[in-house]
Design an enzyme around this catalytic site. Structure first.
Site, PDB file in Angstrom:
ATOM      1  N   SER A 286      26.835  33.321   8.800  1.00 38.62           N
ATOM      2  CA  SER A 286      27.721  32.193   8.499  1.00 38.62           C
ATOM      3  C   SER A 286      27.952  32.102   6.982  1.00 38.62           C
ATOM      4  O   SER A 286      28.326  33.112   6.373  1.00 38.62           O
ATOM      5  CB  SER A 286      27.109  30.930   9.090  1.00 38.62           C
ATOM      6  OG  SER A 286      28.041  29.884   9.115  1.00 38.62           O
ATOM      7  N   ASP A 376      34.052  33.240  18.038  1.00 35.46           N
ATOM      8  CA  ASP A 376      33.447  32.350  17.035  1.00 35.46           C
ATOM      9  C   ASP A 376      34.452  31.255  16.674  1.00 35.46           C
ATOM     10  O   ASP A 376      35.556  31.538  16.207  1.00 35.46           O
ATOM     11  CB  ASP A 376      33.080  33.185  15.800  1.00 35.46           C
ATOM     12  CG  ASP A 376      32.265  32.409  14.780  1.00 35.46           C
ATOM     13  OD1 ASP A 376      32.208  31.153  14.865  1.00 35.46           O
ATOM     14  OD2 ASP A 376      31.691  33.053  13.883  1.00 35.46           O
ATOM     15  N   HIS A 411      29.339  32.084  17.418  1.00 34.66           N
ATOM     16  CA  HIS A 411      28.974  32.085  16.014  1.00 34.66           C
ATOM     17  C   HIS A 411      27.519  32.488  15.756  1.00 34.66           C
ATOM     18  O   HIS A 411      27.224  33.265  14.856  1.00 34.66           O
ATOM     19  CB  HIS A 411      29.232  30.684  15.448  1.00 34.66           C
ATOM     20  CG  HIS A 411      29.042  30.576  13.973  1.00 34.66           C
ATOM     21  ND1 HIS A 411      29.812  31.278  13.072  1.00 34.66           N
ATOM     22  CD2 HIS A 411      28.172  29.852  13.235  1.00 34.66           C
ATOM     23  CE1 HIS A 411      29.426  30.984  11.837  1.00 34.66           C
ATOM     24  NE2 HIS A 411      28.427  30.128  11.910  1.00 34.66           N
TER      25      HIS A 411
END
Lengths: 494, 435
Positions: A286, A376, A411
């Site tokens: 991330s 995601d 994600h």
């Protein structure tokens, strides 16, 4: 019984006939009662459970556990159910429906689930499909804080095709397994020096070891579990916190540490006597991807390899020195669904990123693996991977780039066989909020992950290849092609 | 340090295993063709250090897989997946007569496995390994509960598997050394049996009163097990080693109270005065004490005390009356008991009586007396203090290490199958010639 006998003995003679009749009846009743209770005891002592087994019963998180049930009846429907409590005390569970065959057994490594938390042949389904039990708090995400203790998972075999919430079925057998992030001999060392807030995990043995700098996202805090697992696989690993930690300066919702902080962390690894200073990689998930790329290009250190998972090539929140503004400071690209849940995907679309905020990927000099979850909704991973790939291609460095891309994955691509939340509570916002949803919280929508063991296999193989290739090129001796190394590596997944 | 030396990667999977579980030891990223030594080191509870090692050559990919590649020297040779454990021996300089036995089964056995450059045979303490890992070996699976048992004057420990039960039960007896030996019962509980390890020679009641226990002691143990709410009272077996075999056969055939679903007798004999108390049986053995022999190293050989196998029926348990399946495990090089001769006689008696379909004999050439759970080191002899003799003696158990270790592995596997099929499977009692 005895009083009845005495009573009969002392009755008058004339009632002899009645006396013996009553006695006879009493004896019969007594014998019948004895028979019944004996029968009940025999029945309960005959009822016998089938056998449920797991191997190994103490496994690392990324190890497969083989679960079998035996001594059942033929063509018999059963439910296998896994239950565990998180550190916060929430109950997580998963279950699957199987039917025995002629061998009167089930084997989760080869049999197919026909219902429940997952379908089909999924040897580790009971672990990755764990979900909070019904009526639990919303927005839970399972993340182990104390990596020095295992998750204790109770696996039970229930009669029939049922679900744990129904609570009616008979438990036939059970087995307990432990799942560990830390292998025996791994050392956990808290780091609070040179202003670094982190935890270092060292594998057992003399070293020196290759090492990883382990970075997570803007959720903040200090997540140790991936580092613990790296160390269990032979890599010294340092998880660092960069926001949202009590030992860090500044408010919790911005990053008050800058480039120098990450340089210090990298140098801590380089300077460690048990770390091979020339073989240090960086992994970021991330927002950690942005930091990883920055570390590789801007702060004067040379990692040996990079792993980027679902993150942006740059961020408008990151200023020149590497410090951030708060994520709420710029909400123009936020997307809300009708339940008030936020997706940050558009924030990280390369087109929405000012050019000056993008990291100078063309300056990268080491192999880079980018892992994409194609579904995601938190980061525009595919688009960012494209940008990075293109940047390296234009610089004549395509050979450095590897992409793993997973349809339907979201994600949070984390170590395998652990559940990921569909939605999790990311930030609580008790004060007034201009959005239409509940004022209690902002929820980050994260698509459910289908854990893919191939990804894990490639992941470890990639790291291994990185470090091995470096070793051989440094030695100048026999230089086997990296693919040769791939052949004999036993499948940890792939 | 030479750069190429510190890239070797060693892994053991699983790193936390049960004592009878196999592991895979893998060396990777070594220089192809390089000579390496893989060594295991363990410090046992009484402080002695044990080591085992194998000499290997990395293949063209720089890999060594102990399950597939041969050791060409060390404490074991050939392809031996578990050689690093079963070939453990005390490190040079240790005292003689040691035997590795774990007392505290609630903690794991910790083993360090390391890789060294070259083919090393000694001086490991002065060498720096290329890599090392820590491995745990457990007798108890997670969820197994240990419950001390003192009711009815018993000195025992009950191990319950996880789960609701009811579980089949097991009474676990060891031999003339006495003490409460728990590890086998703990391991069997990890396989789904409610197992009670019993001390019947040095029980608290014996130490306090000076009186040996008798039949009622074992019957009490049986009752306690049978009445436990998580035990399936109609599926109880008994397992005995050495003198424990004598007790097991006696109870299986003659006890009015104990009704066994199966019996396992390891390294023992049916020769005993029928109707004798435990004390009388021990005295019977002592009476023949002059038949004790000694090896060249002055180790005590007791196998002749019960030889020749008597023909007098009052001196042998009448195995023709046995009504449950019986598994006999025999080491043909047993120097402590005449287990092979006894097994042959048992076989004949049961054939004559017509119940030989109940009998299975596992007989292992060159295996010794102490046929224990697998992957623990073989002791050809060790110091022993029995209840009959006050001072310690060096007792010859017999067996050659390789064959004995194979016997342990094979016997254990078959024993667990035998117990599962008889206690869980619910089949009609029958012999297990397929084992």
């Amino acid at each position: 019984m005895i009083s009845i006998i005495f009573f009969n003995l002392y009755m008058p003679e004339e009632c002899l006939y009645q006396k013996f009749s009553v006695l006879f009846v009493c004896v019969c009743i007594y014998m019948f009662v004895c028979f019944l209770t004996g029968e009940v005891r025999r029945k309960s002592s005959f009822r016998q459970s089938p056998l449920l087994s797991a191997a190994p019963v103490r496994a690392l998180i990324d190890e497969q556990i083989s679960i079998k049930g035996r001594f059942l009846s033929q063509n018999y429907p059963v439910t296998v159910c896994a239950q565990m409590h998180s550190e916060e005390g929430d109950l997580w569970e998963a279950f699957a429906h199987y039917t025995t065959n002629a061998s009167r057994s089930i084997n989760l490594t080869s049999d197919h689930s026909v219902g429940g938390s997952y379908l089909g042949c999924e040897p580790m389904g009971l672990f990755w499909a764990l979900e909070p039990a019904l009526r639990s708090r919303e927005g839970l995400r399972l993340r182990k804080r104390n990596v020095e203790t295992p998750y204790i998972v109770n696996i039970s075999l229930l009669e029939g095709h049922t679900s744990p919430s129904e609570g009616q079925s008979t438990e036939l057998a059970a087995v307990t397994v432990e799942r560990w992030y830390m292998a025996p001999g791994v050392r956990r060392i808290e780091i609070r020096q040179n202003k670094i807030v982190g935890t270092l995990f060292l594998p057992p043995g003399p070293g020196p070891f290759p090492a990883m700098l382990d970075l997570w996202g803007m959720g903040g805090g200090l997540s140790e579990y991936r580092s613990a697992l790296f160390a269990s696989r032979g890599f010294a690993s340092l998880s660092v916190a960069y926001m949202g930690h009590k030992d860090l300066p500044g408010p919790p919702d911005i990053m008050s540490v800058a480039n120098l902080y990450f340089k210090s962390a990298f140098q801590l690894l380089q300077d460690h006597c048990q770390v091979d200073a020339d073989r240090i990689g960086v992994i970021g998930l991330s927002f950690g991807v942005c930091l990883t790329l920055r570390i590789a290009t801007r702060i004067g250190v040379k990692p040996s390899c990079l792993i980027c998972i679902n993150g942006p090539v740059g961020s408008p929140l990151l200023d020149e020195d590497g410090k951030t503004k708060t994520i709420e400071s710029d909400q123009k690209h936020w997307e809300l669904d009708d339940r008030g849940r936020v997706s940050f995907r558009h924030v990280s679309l390369p087109d929405n990123l000012p050019a000056e905020n993008k990291q100078k990927v063309k300056n990268i000099t080491c192999p880079l693996m980018y892992i994409v979850g194609e579904d995601d909704l938190c980061a525009a991973s595919t688009e960012n991977a494209d940008v990075i790939e293109e940047a390296l291609r234009s610089a004549g460095k395509s050979q450095l780039f590897t992409r793993l891309s997973y349809p339907g994955a979201g994600h949070l691509i984390e170590p395998p066989y652990a559940p990921c939340a569909r939605v999790s509570l990311w930030r609580a916002k008790p004060e007034k909020c201009e959005l239409k949803f509940s004022s209690h919280c902002i929820l980050l929508r994260i698509q459910y992950i289908m854990v893919n063991k191939f990804a894990v296999g490639c992941f470890w193989v990639f790291l291994f290849v990185c470090f091995s290739s470096l070793q051989y090129s440094l030695c100048g001796e026999v230089t086997p092609h990296p693919t040769l190394l791939l052949k004999k590596i036993p499948g940890r997944g792939s | 340090m030479d750069r190429k030396q510190y890239c070797v990667k060693l892994s053991v999977q699983p790193s936390r295993g049960l004592m009878d579980e196999k592991f895979i030891v893998l060396v990777q990223n070594a220089l192809p063709g390089s000579q390496l030594t893989i060594r295991a080191l363990h410090q046992c509870e009484d402080g002695h250090s044990w080591e085992a090692f194998g000499h290997y050559t990395a293949d063209t990919t720089g890999t060594i897989n102990v399950s597939e590649d041969p050791s060409i020297g060390g404490t074991y040779s050939g392809v031996e997946q578990m050689g690093l454990l079963w070939s453990f021996r005390p490190i040079p300089g240790s005292k003689s007569g040691l035997r590795m036995r774990k007392k505290n089964i609630q903690t794991p056995m910790e083993v360090t496995i390391s890789v060294y450059q070259g083919h090393q045979t000694e001086g490991f303490a002065d060498l720096v390994p290329l890599s090392g890992v820590a491995v745990e070996r457990w007798y108890m699976a997670p969820g197994v509960r240990r419950i001390p048992v003192t009711e009815g004057g018993l000195t025992a420990a009950l191990f319950l598997p996880s789960g609701p039960g009811p579980f089949p039960g097991l009474l676990d007896l060891w031999g003339g050394g006495g003490q409460l030996v728990e590890y086998r019962a703990a391991l069997l509980a990890s396989h789904g049996f409610a197992s009670m390890a019993i001390d019947y020679l040095t029980a608290k009641i014996t130490m306090e009163t000076g009186k040996m226990v008798d039949n009622q002691y074992f019957e009490t143990a049986y009752r306690v097990l049978q009445q436990h709410p998580q035990v399936c009272g109609s599926k109880i077996a008994m397992i005995g080693l050495s003198f424990g075999t004598s007790i097991t056969l006696k109870m299986a055939v003659y006890s009015e109270v104990i009704k066994l679903s199966a019996a396992v007798c390891i390294s023992g004999s049916h020769v005993q005065p029928v109707d004798g108390s435990v004390e009388e049986i021990l005295r019977f053995f002592q009476k023949n004490g002059e038949k004790t022999r000694f090896s060249e190293k002055n180790e005590v050989i007791w196998r002749d005390l019960l030889l020749p196998i008597p023909t007098d029926p009052s001196l042998k348990v009448n195995v023709g009356r046995l009504q449950c399946p019986l598994l006999l495990v025999v080491g043909e090089d047993d120097q402590n008991w005449p287990s092979q001769e006894s097994a042959l006689d048992i076989k004949e008696m049961m054939a004559r009586a017509g119940n030989s379909h109940l009998l299975t004999v596992l007989s292992y050439p060159n295996a010794g007396h102490l046929i224990e759970p697998p992957y623990t080191p073989h002791a050809r002899s060790s110091t022993l203090k029995t209840v009959e003799i006050e001072e310690k003696v060096m007792c010859l158990w017999g067996g050659q290490t390789v064959e004995h270790s194979r016997a342990q592995e094979d016997a254990w596997k078959k024993m667990v199958v035998f117990l599962k099929e008889n206690l869980y499977g619910g089949r009609n009692p029958t012999s297990f010639s397929h084992l």
